[in-house]
Design a protein around this motif. Structure first.
Motif, PDB file in Angstrom:
ATOM      1  N   ILE A 356     -41.432  -6.653   5.365  1.00  0.00           N
ATOM      2  CA  ILE A 356     -42.051  -5.880   4.293  1.00  0.00           C
ATOM      3  C   ILE A 356     -41.237  -4.610   4.108  1.00  0.00           C
ATOM      4  O   ILE A 356     -40.794  -4.005   5.086  1.00  0.00           O
ATOM      5  CB  ILE A 356     -43.540  -5.580   4.602  1.00  0.00           C
ATOM      6  N   GLU A 357     -41.015  -4.277   2.846  1.00  0.00           N
ATOM      7  CA  GLU A 357     -40.179  -3.114   2.546  1.00  0.00           C
ATOM      8  C   GLU A 357     -40.898  -2.222   1.544  1.00  0.00           C
ATOM      9  O   GLU A 357     -41.558  -2.704   0.625  1.00  0.00           O
ATOM     10  CB  GLU A 357     -38.848  -3.555   1.934  1.00  0.00           C
ATOM     11  N   ARG A 358     -40.711  -0.964   1.737  1.00  0.00           N
ATOM     12  CA  ARG A 358     -41.163   0.012   0.765  1.00  0.00           C
ATOM     13  C   ARG A 358     -39.905   0.586   0.125  1.00  0.00           C
ATOM     14  O   ARG A 358     -39.101   1.255   0.782  1.00  0.00           O
ATOM     15  CB  ARG A 358     -41.965   1.118   1.451  1.00  0.00           C
ATOM     16  N   ALA A 359     -39.735   0.296  -1.144  1.00  0.00           N
ATOM     17  CA  ALA A 359     -38.531   0.728  -1.850  1.00  0.00           C
ATOM     18  C   ALA A 359     -38.861   1.943  -2.697  1.00  0.00           C
ATOM     19  O   ALA A 359     -39.848   1.954  -3.443  1.00  0.00           O
ATOM     20  CB  ALA A 359     -37.990  -0.387  -2.722  1.00  0.00           C
ATOM     21  N   ILE A 360     -38.036   2.958  -2.567  1.00  0.00           N
ATOM     22  CA  ILE A 360     -38.191   4.196  -3.339  1.00  0.00           C
ATOM     23  C   ILE A 360     -36.908   4.377  -4.133  1.00  0.00           C
ATOM     24  O   ILE A 360     -35.839   4.583  -3.560  1.00  0.00           O
ATOM     25  CB  ILE A 360     -38.417   5.394  -2.400  1.00  0.00           C
ATOM     26  N   ARG A 361     -37.033   4.263  -5.433  1.00  0.00           N
ATOM     27  CA  ARG A 361     -35.841   4.358  -6.281  1.00  0.00           C
ATOM     28  C   ARG A 361     -36.000   5.540  -7.236  1.00  0.00           C
ATOM     29  O   ARG A 361     -37.056   5.699  -7.844  1.00  0.00           O
ATOM     30  CB  ARG A 361     -35.640   3.066  -7.083  1.00  0.00           C
ATOM     31  N   ASP A 362     -34.951   6.294  -7.351  1.00  0.00           N
ATOM     32  CA  ASP A 362     -34.957   7.461  -8.227  1.00  0.00           C
ATOM     33  C   ASP A 362     -33.598   7.575  -8.896  1.00  0.00           C
ATOM     34  O   ASP A 362     -32.624   7.005  -8.433  1.00  0.00           O
ATOM     35  CB  ASP A 362     -35.209   8.750  -7.419  1.00  0.00           C
ATOM     36  N   GLY A 363     -33.564   8.378  -9.928  1.00  0.00           N
ATOM     37  CA  GLY A 363     -32.287   8.688 -10.558  1.00  0.00           C
ATOM     38  C   GLY A 363     -32.181   8.096 -11.934  1.00  0.00           C
ATOM     39  O   GLY A 363     -32.887   7.158 -12.300  1.00  0.00           O
ATOM     40  N   GLY A 364     -31.301   8.710 -12.707  1.00  0.00           N
ATOM     41  CA  GLY A 364     -31.108   8.219 -14.068  1.00  0.00           C
ATOM     42  C   GLY A 364     -32.329   8.402 -14.940  1.00  0.00           C
ATOM     43  O   GLY A 364     -32.510   7.677 -15.931  1.00  0.00           O
ATOM     44  N   GLY A 365     -33.184   9.331 -14.544  1.00  0.00           N
ATOM     45  CA  GLY A 365     -34.373   9.593 -15.359  1.00  0.00           C
ATOM     46  C   GLY A 365     -35.541   8.684 -15.057  1.00  0.00           C
ATOM     47  O   GLY A 365     -36.566   8.755 -15.725  1.00  0.00           O
ATOM     48  N   ALA A 366     -35.394   7.818 -14.048  1.00  0.00           N
ATOM     49  CA  ALA A 366     -36.475   6.894 -13.724  1.00  0.00           C
ATOM     50  C   ALA A 366     -36.948   7.110 -12.296  1.00  0.00           C
ATOM     51  O   ALA A 366     -36.198   7.588 -11.441  1.00  0.00           O
ATOM     52  CB  ALA A 366     -36.003   5.456 -13.900  1.00  0.00           C
ATOM     53  N   VAL A 367     -38.198   6.761 -12.082  1.00  0.00           N
ATOM     54  CA  VAL A 367     -38.779   6.766 -10.741  1.00  0.00           C
ATOM     55  C   VAL A 367     -39.440   5.414 -10.556  1.00  0.00           C
ATOM     56  O   VAL A 367     -40.189   4.962 -11.434  1.00  0.00           O
ATOM     57  CB  VAL A 367     -39.821   7.895 -10.587  1.00  0.00           C
ATOM     58  N   GLU A 368     -39.173   4.802  -9.431  1.00  0.00           N
ATOM     59  CA  GLU A 368     -39.763   3.477  -9.198  1.00  0.00           C
ATOM     60  C   GLU A 368     -40.160   3.348  -7.731  1.00  0.00           C
ATOM     61  O   GLU A 368     -39.445   3.799  -6.848  1.00  0.00           O
ATOM     62  CB  GLU A 368     -38.771   2.375  -9.568  1.00  0.00           C
ATOM     63  N   ARG A 369     -41.280   2.738  -7.531  1.00  0.00           N
ATOM     64  CA  ARG A 369     -41.757   2.451  -6.182  1.00  0.00           C
ATOM     65  C   ARG A 369     -42.140   0.984  -6.121  1.00  0.00           C
ATOM     66  O   ARG A 369     -42.759   0.454  -7.048  1.00  0.00           O
ATOM     67  CB  ARG A 369     -42.976   3.308  -5.833  1.00  0.00           C
ATOM     68  N   ALA A 370     -41.803   0.366  -4.993  1.00  0.00           N
ATOM     69  CA  ALA A 370     -42.097  -1.067  -4.886  1.00  0.00           C
ATOM     70  C   ALA A 370     -42.432  -1.438  -3.458  1.00  0.00           C
ATOM     71  O   ALA A 370     -41.895  -0.861  -2.503  1.00  0.00           O
ATOM     72  CB  ALA A 370     -40.895  -1.882  -5.359  1.00  0.00           C
ATOM     73  N   TRP A 371     -43.334  -2.399  -3.333  1.00  0.00           N
ATOM     74  CA  TRP A 371     -43.567  -3.088  -2.075  1.00  0.00           C
ATOM     75  C   TRP A 371     -42.932  -4.468  -2.212  1.00  0.00           C
ATOM     76  O   TRP A 371     -43.140  -5.146  -3.224  1.00  0.00           O
ATOM     77  CB  TRP A 371     -45.058  -3.246  -1.782  1.00  0.00           C
ATOM     78  N   GLN A 372     -42.176  -4.840  -1.204  1.00  0.00           N
ATOM     79  CA  GLN A 372     -41.510  -6.140  -1.252  1.00  0.00           C
ATOM     80  C   GLN A 372     -41.841  -6.911   0.018  1.00  0.00           C
ATOM     81  O   GLN A 372     -41.583  -6.441   1.126  1.00  0.00           O
ATOM     82  CB  GLN A 372     -39.989  -5.961  -1.380  1.00  0.00           C
ATOM     83  N   LEU A 373     -42.411  -8.074  -0.168  1.00  0.00           N
ATOM     84  CA  LEU A 373     -42.745  -8.946   0.960  1.00  0.00           C
ATOM     85  C   LEU A 373     -41.802 -10.144   0.923  1.00  0.00           C
ATOM     86  O   LEU A 373     -41.736 -10.877  -0.059  1.00  0.00           O
ATOM     87  CB  LEU A 373     -44.197  -9.422   0.846  1.00  0.00           C
ATOM     88  N   SER A 374     -41.061 -10.299   2.005  1.00  0.00           N
ATOM     89  CA  SER A 374     -40.098 -11.409   2.082  1.00  0.00           C
ATOM     90  C   SER A 374     -40.504 -12.356   3.193  1.00  0.00           C
ATOM     91  O   SER A 374     -40.937 -11.926   4.279  1.00  0.00           O
ATOM     92  CB  SER A 374     -38.694 -10.877   2.369  1.00  0.00           C
ATOM     93  N   LEU A 375     -40.355 -13.619   2.910  1.00  0.00           N
ATOM     94  CA  LEU A 375     -40.621 -14.643   3.910  1.00  0.00           C
ATOM     95  C   LEU A 375     -39.433 -15.586   3.954  1.00  0.00           C
ATOM     96  O   LEU A 375     -38.880 -15.961   2.906  1.00  0.00           O
ATOM     97  CB  LEU A 375     -41.892 -15.421   3.574  1.00  0.00           C
ATOM     98  N   GLY A 376     -39.042 -15.949   5.142  1.00  0.00           N
ATOM     99  CA  GLY A 376     -37.910 -16.856   5.279  1.00  0.00           C
ATOM    100  C   GLY A 376     -38.248 -18.003   6.210  1.00  0.00           C
ATOM    101  O   GLY A 376     -39.021 -17.844   7.165  1.00  0.00           O
ATOM    102  N   LEU A 377     -37.654 -19.126   5.908  1.00  0.00           N
ATOM    103  CA  LEU A 377     -37.852 -20.297   6.743  1.00  0.00           C
ATOM    104  C   LEU A 377     -36.479 -20.817   7.161  1.00  0.00           C
ATOM    105  O   LEU A 377     -35.609 -21.045   6.304  1.00  0.00           O
ATOM    106  CB  LEU A 377     -38.613 -21.383   5.973  1.00  0.00           C
ATOM    107  N   THR A 378     -36.294 -20.959   8.445  1.00  0.00           N
ATOM    108  CA  THR A 378     -35.037 -21.490   8.972  1.00  0.00           C
ATOM    109  C   THR A 378     -35.356 -22.735   9.801  1.00  0.00           C
ATOM    110  O   THR A 378     -36.251 -22.704  10.661  1.00  0.00           O
ATOM    111  CB  THR A 378     -34.334 -20.456   9.852  1.00  0.00           C
ATOM    112  N   ILE A 379     -34.636 -23.778   9.509  1.00  0.00           N
ATOM    113  CA  ILE A 379     -34.836 -25.035  10.235  1.00  0.00           C
ATOM    114  C   ILE A 379     -33.493 -25.460  10.829  1.00  0.00           C
ATOM    115  O   ILE A 379     -32.476 -25.484  10.136  1.00  0.00           O
ATOM    116  CB  ILE A 379     -35.396 -26.134   9.311  1.00  0.00           C
ATOM    117  N   ARG A 380     -33.544 -25.774  12.087  1.00  0.00           N
ATOM    118  CA  ARG A 380     -32.347 -26.285  12.768  1.00  0.00           C
ATOM    119  C   ARG A 380     -32.690 -27.662  13.323  1.00  0.00           C
ATOM    120  O   ARG A 380     -33.213 -27.765  14.439  1.00  0.00           O
ATOM    121  CB  ARG A 380     -31.945 -25.350  13.899  1.00  0.00           C
ATOM    122  N   PRO A 381     -32.438 -28.667  12.560  1.00  0.00           N
ATOM    123  CA  PRO A 381     -32.901 -30.016  12.956  1.00  0.00           C
ATOM    124  C   PRO A 381     -32.230 -30.472  14.271  1.00  0.00           C
ATOM    125  O   PRO A 381     -31.108 -30.078  14.544  1.00  0.00           O
ATOM    126  CB  PRO A 381     -32.471 -30.898  11.799  1.00  0.00           C
TER     127      PRO A 381
END
Lengths: 381, 405
Positions: A356-381
């Motif tokens: 889970i990430e909390r992204a804080i983006r600023d600059g260029g006249g914009a402000v942005e905040r985001a929560w990002q949830l990532s899930l990954g699956l790795t299989i090694r048969p």
């Protein structure tokens, strides 16, 4: 039971996640789009500190050598965000995408490993609605415009790695940049005298690149990696992006991981991209400012089944990244705070990573905040 | 259990509904590209115009127009009812009529000129032989004071410029039709109007849906020495109207409307840059009259435009517009006006973009057809003066995939 679980997760990850691509950021409207991250969920949880060394990330081709056996991995990412630009605010924006997938493994008993991966190079998904007043036949008419773009530039990497020894690995990769966006322009008139208009088009991208890398493990607790990538010119047939061709940047990445004790690993990476030399012709209509970018990240991982400590590692990270495009001289940047964990099954044959990430983006006249949830699956048969 | 818990997380994560549409913060955070709207008047777009008369005869129209007596724009209505019976039924027996008490005549008033003083309908007795072969002048001998049956005053309150339905009723004395027996119990009447100013009224016909005229006879018969009253009604057998002939249109003009009704066919050339590489958002015909619109003073003509399925001349089949565009493809034209007529044809031009095989021809007609002697005469590409044109507002195709007209 484990394999049925794995199959179900694979289905959910691929079948549901794959068709969805969406706007990653308000900055995705600029330039060729919002830069993608060809990194695994584990690397995300570590703030990108592992980018230059992670075998499940598509950054350093030398890292492919660490996929000791056939490995299939994929990730999905869900974002919830809001932004504000010049008093215009948008909140409750949600999207899901499928940013990275990879298959890699050793070629029989040789010291050579292969890796084929898919990643988002730049994302050009957005859906923007604006209103304006135009004068038609001498009368002011309110119009509502909607511009939609769905898709982006994808990076398919074909890489080989050679394990010179247990301490040194070399790698090289060819990158095929492709992808497409489905774009739609719509205009509705606030007058019954005028009919609505919808125009659609598919836009293709094409380009190539190469990358090389090396990983060195001078001691049992320390490893570092270096990678360099050169991308060529990107052919663009995108009416929404009035540049037919764009020089893509050099990317230089370096990083290390250090384990002061067996169950604790600290990693850090840095990348530089020469976006400033993108060679954009201002007369073509692309008015965005373009900058070289730095990206640094670091993270700590405690435990984990691969060090025999526990099945559930704890990961935290911090990342700072500059964004290449800005509508003003003020360079946009992003700060991420991240955390994550993993679950392994069947003697590490199946791994589920979460971040889970909390992204804080600023600059260029914009402000942005985001929560990002990532899930990954790795299989090694 | 842990595995299924993780599955649930994955399902929730990837199954989230997307919510993407956001307001643009322009110009900084909007795509450079925008749809551009252009507007052009294609002066030479009308390349070949034709007109044909004879589509709807006056006796087949949905209304009859009666215009002021004594003016140049003049018309008269004619109505013949089905024959009445020469006997009536009393009990189970037919009995001859011994006396006619009265006749009651009802006409349906559809619309008329408002704010006219002294407006009255004058009802005349006509020969029952009247038919479509007669001309306006043939009626003159029968619209004299000697044939006058009744005068019906029309209050202004019942008149409207738009279609409505109201009844005019008059009662005539029994001897109103002295030749009833010789005429085979048939009644024919003529209607004219008179007013202090030029005026007109439209009356319902047997072809229309808003009400036709009716005749009722009140008669007496003898039943075993006892007078018995009977009434009998008849509907219309034939109705039409005759207008004073108007001058022929100029040879380089096209005409539409009138009786029998005329239609005009306008063939257009529109550049491919507009038809094939843009989305038309509005198209308007700019029609230049060759002379002021003819018709009953105070009336308005409803001019309507239609597209064609195929263009094979006067019998071309036109396309009925979708219900939501019917009003948009019509315009009211005031009698006497020589102003440019603007009529929306967006619903006709946009299908030309989707189907390039469609004839680029527009049919113009005055509706309802045959119900007015009013006539529009338009300048053509052969005319020396100002010519008709089409004004198109369009959005050039921006994306290679094309647009959706």
């Amino acid at each position: 039971m484990i394999w049925r679980t794995g199959a179900a997760l694979a289905f959910l990850t691929v079948a549901i996640g794959q068709p969805l691509t969406a706007q990653a950021s308000v900055y995705g409207v600029l330039g060729v789009g919002f830069p993608g991250r060809a990194v695994s969920v584990r690397a995300r949880a570590l703030g990108g500190g592992l980018d230059a060394l992670d075998p499940r990330s598509a950054v350093n081709p030398a890292a492919i050598a660490f996929n000791g056996r056939l490995t299939v991995s994929g990730t999905t990412e869900t974002t919830s965000r809001w932004y504000e630009v010049s008093g215009v605010a948008a909140e409750g924006l949600r999207d899901t995408r499928f940013p990275v997938a990879m298959i890699a493994g050793q070629i029989q008993t040789s010291p050579i490993s292969f890796g084929v991966s898919y990643a988002l190079y730049a994302e050009r998904s957005f859906d923007i609605q604006t209103t304006d007043t135009v004068t038609l036949r001498g009368t002011d008419v309110l119009v509502t415009d909607r511009v939609r773009s769905d898709g982006g530039i994808t990076d398919v990497r074909f890489g080989l790695a050679w394990a010179l020894s247990e301490r040194v690995q070399l790698g090289g990769a060819f990158h095929l940049l492709s992808g497409s966006t489905r774009e739609q322009l719509q205009r509705d008139f606030d007058s019954p005298d005028y009919a609505s208009v919808t125009q659609r088009g598919d836009v293709d991208y094409s380009g190539t690149g190469v990358s090389v890398g090396v990983m060195v493990t001078p001691s049992r607790r320390f490893r570092f990696g270096l990678a360099a990538r050169r991308d060529g010119r990107l052919d663009v047939s995108d009416p929404l992006l009035p540049v037919p061709e764009l020089q893509l940047p050099w990317t230089l990445t370096a990083g290390w991981t250090y384990a002061p004790v067996r169950v604790v690993r600290w990693s850090a990476s840095a990348s530089w991209r020469s976006w400033g030399g993108a060679d954009v012709d201002p007369s073509a209509g692309l008015t965005d400012q373009v900058f070289d970018t730095w990206e640094v990240g670091t993270g700590i991982e405690i435990g984990g089944s691969d060090v025999g400590a526990s099945r559930v590692p704890l990961r935290v990270g911090f990342r700072y990244a500059q964004l290449p495009f800005s509508p003003t001289a003020d360079r946009a940047r992003e700060i991420d705070f991240s955390a994550g964990t993993a679950l392994s099954f069947a003697a590490n044959r199946a791994i589920i990573d979460a971040a889970i990430e909390r992204a804080i983006r600023d600059g260029g006249g914009a402000v942005e905040r985001a929560w990002q949830l990532s899930l990954g699956l790795t299989i090694r048969p | 259990m842990k595995a299924w818990w993780m599955i649930a997380i994955v399902a929730v994560a990837v199954g989230c509904q997307e919510s993407l549409t956001s307001p643009g913060a322009c110009p900084d955070y909007c795509p450079v590209a925008r749809l551009q709207v252009r507007d052009t008047v294609l002066g030479g777009a009308l390349v070949r115009e034709e007109w044909f008369r004879g589509y709807v005869q006056a006796d087949r129209a949905s209304a009859m127009q009666v215009a002021s007596d004594g003016t140049q724009e003049q018309s008269r209505a004619v109505i013949r009812f089905f024959p009445l019976a020469d006997s009536v039924t009393v009990g189970s027996e037919l009995q001859p009529i011994t006396a006619i008490d009265s006749f009651r005549l009802r006409f349906t008033l559809l619309k008329g000129r408002q704010n006219v003083s002294g407006l009255e309908v004058r009802l005349h007795r006509l020969p029952v032989a009247v038919d479509t072969s007669w001309a306006f002048a043939d009626l003159d001998p029968f619209f004299q004071d000697s044939t006058l049956l009744a005068t019906i005053v029309i209050p202004d309150s019942v008149l409207s410029d738009s279609l409505t339905s109201d009844s005019l009723v008059t009662v005539l004395v029994g001897p109103a039709f002295p030749t009833l027996a010789e005429d085979g119990q048939t009644v024919a009447v003529g209607l004219a109007i008179r007013a202090d100013q030029a005026a007109y009224v439209d009356l319902g016909t047997r072809q229309g849906s808003l009400g036709q005229s009716a005749l009722t006879r009140y008669a007496q018969t003898d039943s075993s020495g006892t007078p018995v009253s009977r009434e009998e009604s008849r509907s219309v057998d034939f109705d039409t109207f005759f207008a004073r002939p108007v001058t022929a249109p100029p040879p380089d003009a096209v005409a539409l409307g009138g009786i029998p009704s005329a239609r005009a066919f306008l063939r257009l050339t529109v550049p491919d840059t507009i038809l094939l590489r843009s989305n038309v958002v509005r198209a308007t015909l700019l029609l230049v009259p060759a002379e002021p619109t003819l018709g009953a003073p105070g009336d308005t003509l409803s001019l309507r435009a239609f597209g064609l399925e195929a263009d094979y001349g006067p019998k071309s089949k036109f396309i009925l517009p979708p219900p939501d565009t019917i009003i948009r493809g019509a315009v009211d034209v005031a009698i006497g006006s020589a102003d440019t007529i603007r009529i929306d044809v967006t619903h006709i031009v946009r299908p030309w973009q989707a189907d390039t095989t469609r004839p680029r021809t527009i049919l113009l007609a005055v509706v309802p057809e045959g119900a007015t002697f009013g006539e529009v005469r338009l300048a053509t590409s052969r005319s020396a003066g100002p010519q008709s044109a089409i004004r198109i507002t369009y959005v050039p195709l921006f994306l290679s995939g094309g647009g959706t007209p």
